[in-house]
Design an enzyme around this catalytic site. Structure first.
Site, mmCIF file in Angstrom:
data_model
loop_
_atom_site.group_PDB
_atom_site.id
_atom_site.type_symbol
_atom_site.label_atom_id
_atom_site.label_comp_id
_atom_site.label_asym_id
_atom_site.label_seq_id
_atom_site.Cartn_x
_atom_site.Cartn_y
_atom_site.Cartn_z
ATOM 1 C CD GLU A 168 -57.931 8.492 -0.419
ATOM 2 O OE1 GLU A 168 -59.040 8.269 -0.952
ATOM 3 O OE2 GLU A 168 -57.257 7.612 0.144
ATOM 4 C CB SER A 208 -57.280 5.877 -3.606
ATOM 5 O OG SER A 208 -57.678 4.532 -3.613
ATOM 6 N NE ARG A 236 -59.861 6.558 2.655
ATOM 7 C CZ ARG A 236 -60.712 5.819 3.385
ATOM 8 N NH1 ARG A 236 -61.085 6.206 4.595
ATOM 9 N NH2 ARG A 236 -61.168 4.681 2.924
HETATM 10 C C1 LIG Z 1 -50.383 0.593 -2.293
HETATM 11 C C2 LIG Z 1 -51.168 1.530 -1.419
HETATM 12 C C3 LIG Z 1 -52.412 1.143 -0.933
HETATM 13 C C4 LIG Z 1 -53.162 2.012 -0.129
HETATM 14 N N1 LIG Z 1 -54.383 1.608 0.344
HETATM 15 C C5 LIG Z 1 -55.111 2.426 1.134
HETATM 16 C C6 LIG Z 1 -56.383 2.017 1.655
HETATM 17 O O1 LIG Z 1 -56.854 0.916 1.424
HETATM 18 N N2 LIG Z 1 -57.069 2.892 2.437
HETATM 19 C C7 LIG Z 1 -56.581 4.126 2.750
HETATM 20 O O2 LIG Z 1 -57.239 4.879 3.482
HETATM 21 N N3 LIG Z 1 -55.371 4.543 2.268
HETATM 22 C C8 LIG Z 1 -54.635 3.726 1.481
HETATM 23 N N4 LIG Z 1 -53.415 4.142 1.000
HETATM 24 C C9 LIG Z 1 -52.906 5.473 1.356
HETATM 25 C C10 LIG Z 1 -52.002 5.476 2.617
HETATM 26 O O3 LIG Z 1 -51.563 4.175 2.874
HETATM 27 C C11 LIG Z 1 -52.755 6.002 3.845
HETATM 28 O O4 LIG Z 1 -53.284 7.293 3.618
HETATM 29 C C12 LIG Z 1 -51.847 6.075 5.087
HETATM 30 O O5 LIG Z 1 -52.623 6.453 6.177
HETATM 31 C C13 LIG Z 1 -50.707 7.064 4.884
HETATM 32 O O6 LIG Z 1 -49.879 7.059 6.025
HETATM 33 P P1 LIG Z 1 -48.471 7.820 5.972
HETATM 34 O O7 LIG Z 1 -47.841 7.720 7.305
HETATM 35 O O8 LIG Z 1 -47.668 7.332 4.836
HETATM 36 O O9 LIG Z 1 -48.977 9.314 5.735
HETATM 37 P P2 LIG Z 1 -48.318 10.461 4.836
HETATM 38 O O10 LIG Z 1 -48.672 10.241 3.411
HETATM 39 O O11 LIG Z 1 -46.887 10.626 5.152
HETATM 40 O O12 LIG Z 1 -49.105 11.722 5.401
HETATM 41 C C14 LIG Z 1 -50.489 11.850 5.211
HETATM 42 C C15 LIG Z 1 -50.987 13.021 6.057
HETATM 43 O O13 LIG Z 1 -50.865 12.681 7.435
HETATM 44 C C16 LIG Z 1 -50.250 13.745 8.147
HETATM 45 N N5 LIG Z 1 -49.553 13.158 9.297
HETATM 46 C C17 LIG Z 1 -48.801 12.035 9.312
HETATM 47 N N6 LIG Z 1 -48.344 11.795 10.556
HETATM 48 C C18 LIG Z 1 -48.805 12.785 11.343
HETATM 49 C C19 LIG Z 1 -48.656 13.110 12.734
HETATM 50 N N7 LIG Z 1 -47.933 12.354 13.564
HETATM 51 N N8 LIG Z 1 -49.259 14.237 13.206
HETATM 52 C C20 LIG Z 1 -49.986 15.033 12.372
HETATM 53 N N9 LIG Z 1 -50.164 14.772 11.054
HETATM 54 C C21 LIG Z 1 -49.580 13.664 10.545
HETATM 55 C C22 LIG Z 1 -49.315 14.390 7.132
HETATM 56 O O14 LIG Z 1 -49.024 15.725 7.485
HETATM 57 C C23 LIG Z 1 -50.162 14.295 5.859
HETATM 58 O O15 LIG Z 1 -51.050 15.386 5.773
HETATM 59 C C24 LIG Z 1 -52.647 3.291 0.195
HETATM 60 C C25 LIG Z 1 -51.378 3.671 -0.291
HETATM 61 C C26 LIG Z 1 -50.641 2.804 -1.086
HETATM 62 C C27 LIG Z 1 -49.293 3.232 -1.578
#
Ligand SMILES: Cc1cc2nc3c(=O)[nH]c(=O)nc-3n(C[C@H](O)[C@H](O)[C@H](O)COP(=O)(O)OP(=O)(O)OC[C@H]3O[C@@H](n4cnc5c(N)ncnc54)[C@H](O)[C@@H]3O)c2cc1C
Length: 305
Positions: free
Chosen positions: A297, A227, A177
């Site tokens: 996480e 999570s 992660r």
């Molecule tokens: C219902 C639900 C189910 C989920 N299931 C899973 C699962 O099965 N597996 C899993 O791994 N996760 C899961 N997640 C968590 C989430 O979906 C993932 O972590 C996803 O990758 C988050 O993407 P985001 O764009 O929303 O990131 P954000 O939450 O906006 O950011 C996360 C991190 O990424 C960094 N970041 C984002 N974009 C960039 C960029 N362009 N350059 C540099 N840094 C960047 C941010 O600075 C931050 O530190 C779940 C979440 C929910 C709500």
């Protein structure tokens, strides 16, 4: 505080791509968070380079927020410029079974594209909500696959906006992660995924199977951030929290989900402090009962109120 002269410079550079005092509760899946002092949506890499260079020159803090699906923003909001890449959403098929996606592309856009083009390999990510940048930065995945298995190369802009580098998978340090080794403040611009040519029906079948599994085990109808804790080696955070008797525990408007104990839901009007209090309660009780300190996480950012 961003000085007035710098605000003007940012407005001149980005036009309607920058706003000030924006509630981040509208930009996170938990629907929680104070204001971004400034929220920028650069329209492309030139805009991004200009934005980063202004921030670097005036020592204004900047950080990227993806789609906010794995982020808890504290109630005092975020100082400086918060950047979202939601205007950078180009997605195209590349030679030799590749898909290049800009970092602002959403999970559903990737799924639709791969399904309609019969490209297999990313089905596992179809139910992981967020942006491609967030997927990479989190090394998002499920037990069977993670981003590290499908990434061929990423394109990264330096924190000052001066350089863009292409990093092949051998130079990327993915861990559970997280993606380590990028300079703090770097921005992932795009990703090249390796896929396999297949047929649309098979890809669709794979996606539907995984989405159905998720719908059976996760609370998808309430605001959450997925999570909350990483799984400790050889165990599951959800199992430990459930065994500690904490399913359904409520503090303020936040609740440890009765469906999946590693999810905290905003069941109405929760603030970040409610979620932090549940996180602390779960860590303390699980440690007391099982001797394990759970590590978050979810990325916790911003200032307390
Ligand atoms: C219902 C639900 C189910 C989920 N299931 C899973 C699962 O099965 N597996 C899993 O791994 N996760 C899961 N997640 C968590 C989430 O979906 C993932 O972590 C996803 O990758 C988050 O993407 P985001 O764009 O929303 O990131 P954000 O939450 O906006 O950011 C996360 C991190 O990424 C960094 N970041 C984002 N974009 C960039 C960029 N362009 N350059 C540099 N840094 C960047 C941010 O600075 C931050 O530190 C779940 C979440 C929910 C709500």
């Amino acid at each position: 505080m961003i000085p007035r002269s710098v605000r003007i410079e940012l407005e001149e550079a980005l036009g309607d791509g920058i706003r000030f005092g924006v509630p981040l509760s509208r930009h996170t899946s938990l629907r929680i968070g104070g204001d971004a002092e400034a929220l920028a949506h650069p329209s492309g890499r030139e805009d991004m380079a200009r934005l980063l260079s202004i921030c670097a020159e005036h020592k204004v803090p900047q950080r990227v927020l993806g789609s906010g699906f794995n982020t808890l923003v504290l109630d005092g909001g975020i100082e400086g410029v918060t950047i979202q890449l939601s205007r950078m959403r180009r997605l195209e098929e590349r030679p030799n079974a590749g898909v290049r996606a800009e970092a602002g592309v959403s999970h559903s856009q990737v799924t639709r594209f791969c399904t309609s083009h019969g490209l297999s390999g990313l089905e596992f990510a179809s139910g992981i909500p967020g942006s491609v940048g967030g997927w990479l930065s989190m090394n998002a995945g499920i037990p069977e696959n993670e981003m590290k298995d499908v990434v061929r190369e990423i394109e990264v802009m330096s924190p000052t906006g001066r350089h863009v580098r292409h990093l092949g998978r051998g130079r990327l340090r993915f861990v559970y992660r997280a993606l380590r080794g990028l300079a703090p403040g770097s921005v992932i611009l795009s990703v090249l995924f390796g896929v396999v040519l297949s047929n649309p029906d098979e890809v669709r079948l794979g996606v539907n199977r995984l989405l159905a599994r998720r719908a059976d085990t996760q609370p998808l109808n309430v605001p959450s951030c997925g999570s909350v804790f990483q799984n400790p080696p050889g165990d599951h955070a959800g199992r430990l929290i459930e065994a500690a008797g904490l399913k359904g525990l409520r503090i303020g408007g936040a609740e440890i989900s009765p469906v999946h104990a590693n999810f905290i839901a905003n069941i109405g009007g929760a603030c970040a402090n409610d979620v932090l209090a549940l996180i602390e309660a779960a860590r303390t009780k699980v440690h007391k009962q099982f001797g394990v300190w759970l590590a978050p996480e979810v990325r916790i950012i911003g200032r307390p109120a």
